[in-house]
Design an enzyme around this catalytic site. Structure first.
Site, PDB file in Angstrom:
ATOM      1  N   ASN A 264      -7.174 -20.265 -23.552  1.00  0.00           N
ATOM      2  CA  ASN A 264      -8.133 -19.675 -24.492  1.00  0.00           C
ATOM      3  C   ASN A 264      -7.450 -18.595 -25.318  1.00  0.00           C
ATOM      4  O   ASN A 264      -6.250 -18.343 -25.158  1.00  0.00           O
ATOM      5  CB  ASN A 264      -9.342 -19.132 -23.733  1.00  0.00           C
TER       6      ASN A 264
ATOM      7  N   ASP B 253     -12.883 -21.714 -16.794  1.00  0.00           N
ATOM      8  CA  ASP B 253     -13.920 -22.173 -15.861  1.00  0.00           C
ATOM      9  C   ASP B 253     -13.672 -23.602 -15.393  1.00  0.00           C
ATOM     10  O   ASP B 253     -14.258 -24.043 -14.407  1.00  0.00           O
ATOM     11  CB  ASP B 253     -15.296 -22.136 -16.549  1.00  0.00           C
TER      12      ASP B 253
ATOM     13  N   LYS C 297       4.577 -36.849 -17.746  1.00  0.00           N
ATOM     14  CA  LYS C 297       4.016 -36.583 -19.076  1.00  0.00           C
ATOM     15  C   LYS C 297       3.111 -37.757 -19.486  1.00  0.00           C
ATOM     16  O   LYS C 297       3.528 -38.922 -19.359  1.00  0.00           O
ATOM     17  CB  LYS C 297       5.155 -36.424 -20.082  1.00  0.00           C
TER      18      LYS C 297
ATOM     19  N   PHE D 238     -16.652  -8.363 -17.677  1.00  0.00           N
ATOM     20  CA  PHE D 238     -16.793  -8.437 -19.128  1.00  0.00           C
ATOM     21  C   PHE D 238     -17.656  -9.657 -19.446  1.00  0.00           C
ATOM     22  O   PHE D 238     -17.645 -10.639 -18.690  1.00  0.00           O
ATOM     23  CB  PHE D 238     -15.424  -8.596 -19.789  1.00  0.00           C
TER      24      PHE D 238
ATOM     25  N   LYS E  39     -25.317 -12.113 -16.361  1.00  0.00           N
ATOM     26  CA  LYS E  39     -24.054 -12.132 -15.598  1.00  0.00           C
ATOM     27  C   LYS E  39     -23.957 -10.933 -14.656  1.00  0.00           C
ATOM     28  O   LYS E  39     -23.471 -11.046 -13.537  1.00  0.00           O
ATOM     29  CB  LYS E  39     -22.853 -12.125 -16.553  1.00  0.00           C
TER      30      LYS E  39
ATOM     31  N   LYS F  85     -23.654 -12.013 -10.788  1.00  0.00           N
ATOM     32  CA  LYS F  85     -22.344 -11.783 -10.156  1.00  0.00           C
ATOM     33  C   LYS F  85     -22.343 -10.493  -9.335  1.00  0.00           C
ATOM     34  O   LYS F  85     -21.291 -10.051  -8.885  1.00  0.00           O
ATOM     35  CB  LYS F  85     -21.239 -11.772 -11.223  1.00  0.00           C
TER      36      LYS F  85
HETATM   37  N1  CTP Z   1     -14.789 -14.681 -14.705  1.00  0.00           N
HETATM   38  C1  CTP Z   1     -14.163 -15.006 -13.519  1.00  0.00           C
HETATM   39  N2  CTP Z   1     -13.925 -16.330 -13.208  1.00  0.00           N
HETATM   40  C2  CTP Z   1     -14.313 -17.300 -14.052  1.00  0.00           C
HETATM   41  C3  CTP Z   1     -14.945 -16.985 -15.269  1.00  0.00           C
HETATM   42  C4  CTP Z   1     -15.178 -15.660 -15.568  1.00  0.00           C
HETATM   43  O1  CTP Z   1     -13.806 -14.112 -12.754  1.00  0.00           O
HETATM   44  N3  CTP Z   1     -14.070 -18.566 -13.744  1.00  0.00           N
HETATM   45  C5  CTP Z   1     -15.084 -13.263 -15.014  1.00  0.00           C
HETATM   46  C6  CTP Z   1     -14.418 -12.758 -16.262  1.00  0.00           C
HETATM   47  O2  CTP Z   1     -13.187 -12.121 -15.944  1.00  0.00           O
HETATM   48  C7  CTP Z   1     -15.434 -11.764 -16.808  1.00  0.00           C
HETATM   49  C8  CTP Z   1     -16.771 -12.327 -16.354  1.00  0.00           C
HETATM   50  O3  CTP Z   1     -16.466 -13.196 -15.262  1.00  0.00           O
HETATM   51  O4  CTP Z   1     -15.291 -10.483 -16.253  1.00  0.00           O
HETATM   52  C9  CTP Z   1     -17.537 -13.093 -17.378  1.00  0.00           C
HETATM   53  O5  CTP Z   1     -16.710 -14.038 -17.996  1.00  0.00           O
HETATM   54  P1  CTP Z   1     -17.281 -14.986 -19.162  1.00  0.00           P
HETATM   55  O6  CTP Z   1     -16.194 -15.942 -19.558  1.00  0.00           O
HETATM   56  O7  CTP Z   1     -17.920 -14.132 -20.225  1.00  0.00           O
HETATM   57  O8  CTP Z   1     -18.474 -15.715 -18.426  1.00  0.00           O
HETATM   58  P2  CTP Z   1     -18.618 -16.968 -17.499  1.00  0.00           P
HETATM   59  O9  CTP Z   1     -19.110 -16.485 -16.167  1.00  0.00           O
HETATM   60  O10 CTP Z   1     -17.390 -17.825 -17.502  1.00  0.00           O
HETATM   61  O11 CTP Z   1     -19.820 -17.730 -18.196  1.00  0.00           O
HETATM   62  P3  CTP Z   1     -19.842 -18.542 -19.592  1.00  0.00           P
HETATM   63  O12 CTP Z   1     -18.402 -18.968 -19.854  1.00  0.00           O
HETATM   64  O13 CTP Z   1     -20.759 -19.642 -19.320  1.00  0.00           O
HETATM   65  O14 CTP Z   1     -20.360 -17.571 -20.633  1.00  0.00           O
END
Ligand code: CTP
Length: 396
Positions: free
Chosen positions: A209, A278, A288, A322, A336, A340
Site C-alpha cells: 500500500n 489485511d 515466478k 490509527f 474501530k 479493537k
Molecule cells: N491494523 C492491524 N492489522 C491489520 C489492519 C490494521 O494492526 N491487519 C491496525 C493499523 O495499524 C491501525 C488500525 O489497525 O492502527 C486501523 O487500520 P485500518 O487499515 O484503518 O483499518 P482496518 O482495521 O484494516 O479496517 P478497514 O481496512 O476495513 O478500514
C-alpha cells in the site's frame, strides 16, 4: 544560557521580512547572527540587519576578521539552529549539490550539531520546477527541514505558491525547535509500528500500500525526544532510521505481528500507525508466475488483525490505533476504537492530497475511549505526534 540562531539571508524581495523574524527572536533574548549573501545585501543594507540583530553581519568570506576565529566554522559551531530565510532556489541548489563557495554555503556545510531549516521564497514556476523540487527532496532525505512557502500574490504579479511563509509561522517554528523538550515520557517504554507491510505473490511480485512510514517515524522521534525508550517496528520505507531508537525491520503482516507480540509485554504505550495488509495471496507461488492468454485470478485470504489481537490481551498498556478513512471518517474511527478495544484512535481522512499518505503534514482527530475528541488543524507529522502524547498523558 541563551540560545543562538544563525540566520542566512539570501537575495529575494522577501529579505525585509527576515528583519521581523530577527526582531521577534531578539525580544525573546535569543542571540542572532546574520550571514547575508551578496545579492541579499543589494535588497537591504547589512547595516539594518546589524542594528536589529545587535551583532556584526557577515557577508564576505575574505573580509578582515573581527576576531581570531575561522568565522564559518565558529558560527556553525555556535549555532543551536540555522534558519535560511528567505531561501532562494540558488542556495537550495547549492547546498543540495555540495557547493560551498561563499560565507553562507560554507557555514551550512560546516554545521554539524545545528539543525538547518530552509524557508523558501521564490516565483511559483521556479518553486514548482522539478529541479528545485528534486533538490528540496534530496535535502529532506539528508535531514534538512523546510518551512513550506505560502500561496498568494507574489512580488512579480503571479498568483501561486512561493511567498515566504508567514513571519509568525517561522518564529513559532524556531521557538519550538529551540525549546528544551520536557522529559515527560522518561521511564516510559514506547512501541511504535510504521510503514506498509507487503504480501508476496511469487518471488518477483507482492501486494502493498501507499504508506511511507513518515507518521510512525515522527511518533518514534517525538517519544525519544521526550525521554522514552523506543522500539520502532517498521515495514519497508525510504526513511533514515531515527537515532537512539531500536528499529526492527519487517516485511510481512506475520513478521510484524511476531515482533509486536514479542515486545508487547515490555511496552507501556503501543502506537500502531502501520498500514498493515489485511489480505495476502492464499497461495504463494515459489516459482515466478508465467503469463498466459487468459485473465489471472489471485485468491486472497484474510491475514492477522494485529491491533485487534492486542486489544484482546492488553493489560497495563495504553493502546493507540490509527484509522485511515476515505469516508465517514469519525464514524468508522469510533467503530474501530470500540471493536479493537483501544484507548485512543487517531482518525485521518486519506482523500486530501496535502495530508495523509506520503505528505509532510497530517490533519487528524484524536478520539479517546471516553469519547473526548481533539480536532487538530493541518500540521507537521511531528506536531501531530506531540499532540498524541499530550493527549495520552492528560486523558489517561
Ligand atoms: N491494523 C492491524 N492489522 C491489520 C489492519 C490494521 O494492526 N491487519 C491496525 C493499523 O495499524 C491501525 C488500525 O489497525 O492502527 C486501523 O487500520 P485500518 O487499515 O484503518 O483499518 P482496518 O482495521 O484494516 O479496517 P478497514 O481496512 O476495513 O478500514
Amino acid at each position: 544560557m541563551s540560545k543562538c540562531v544563525v540566520i542566512g539571508v539570501t537575495g529575494g524581495i522577501a529579505v525585509y521580512k527576515a528583519l521581523d523574524v530577527i526582531s521577534a527572536l531578539r525580544k525573546k533574548d535569543i542571540e542572532v547572527h546574520v550571514i547575508m549573501t551578496e545579492s541579499a545585501s543589494k535588497f537591504v543594507n547589512p547595516l539594518t540587519f546589524q542594528s536589529i540583530s545587535q551583532n556584526m553581519v557577515v557577508t564576505d568570506m575574505f573580509a578582515e576578521p573581527k576576531a581570531w576565529e575561522i568565522q564559518h566554522i565558529s558560527l556553525a559551531q555556535k549555532a543551536d539552529l540555522m534558519l535560511i530565510a528567505p531561501a532562494t532556489a540558488n542556495i537550495i541548489g547549492k547546498v543540495a549539490n555540495g557547493i560551498a563557495d561563499d560565507m553562507l554555503s560554507t557555514t551550512i556545510m560546516a554545521a554539524a550539531k545545528a539543525k538547518v531549516i530552509f524557508a523558501p521564497a521564490m516565483n511559483t514556476n521556479m518553486y514548482q520546477n522539478r529541479i528545485v523540487q528534486g533538490n528540496i527532496e534530496k535535502l529532506k532525505s539528508y535531514g534538512y527541514e523546510f518551512i513550506e512557502p505560502a500561496s498568494g500574490r507574489l512580488a512579480c504579479g503571479d498568483i501561486g505558491i512561493g511567498k515566504l511563509a508567514d513571519v509568525n509561522t517561522i518564529v513559532e517554528r524556531v521557538l519550538t525547535e529551540l525549546s528544551d523538550k520536557e522529559q515527560d515520557l522518561k521511564g516510559k517504554k514506547v512501541l511504535v509500528s510504521a510503514g506498509p507491510t507487503i504480501a508476496p505473490i511469487d518471488p518477483v511480485r507482492y501486494l502493498t500500500n501507499r504508506s511511507t512510514g513518515k507518521m510512525g517515524y515522527a511518533i518514534a522521534e517525538e517519544a525519544r525526544d521526550r525521554g522514552a525508550e523506543v522500539i520502532l517496528v517498521s515495514g519497508p520505507t525510504n526513511l533514515n532510521p531515527p537515532k537512539n531508537v531500536r528499529i526492527i525491520n519487517i516485511k510481512t503482516n506475520e513478521e510484524m505481528k511476531n515482533e509486536i507480540f514479542n515486545n508487547f509485554e515490555w511496552a507501556d504505550i503501543v502506537i500502531k500507525s502501520a498500514a498493515v495488509a489485511d489480505y495476502k495471496p492464499k497461495e504463494y507461488s515459489k516459482e515466478k508466475i508465467k503469463k498466459g492468454e487468459d485473465d489471472l485470478n489471485i485468491c486472497l485470504t484474510r491475514d492477522n488483525d494485529i491491533l485487534k489481537s492486542l486489544g484482546d490481551i492488553k493489560t497495563h498498556q495504553v493502546l493507540v490505533g490509527f484509522a485511515a478513512e476515505s469516508n465517514d471518517v469519525l464514524k468508522n474511527a469510533e467503530k474501530k476504537l470500540k471493536n479493537k478495544n483501544l484507548d485512543f484512535i487517531v482518525a485521518n481522512d486519506i482523500t486530501s492530497s496535502d495530508t495523509g499518505f506520503g505528505s509532510e503534514d497530517n490533519k487528524v482527530v484524536i478520539i479517546s475511549k471516553n469519547n473526548e475528541k481533539l480536532e487538530l488543524e493541518k500540521m507537521s507529522k511531528k506536531e501531530v505526534a506531540s499532540n498524541i502524547f499530550d493527549m495520552i498523558l492528560e486523558k489517561r
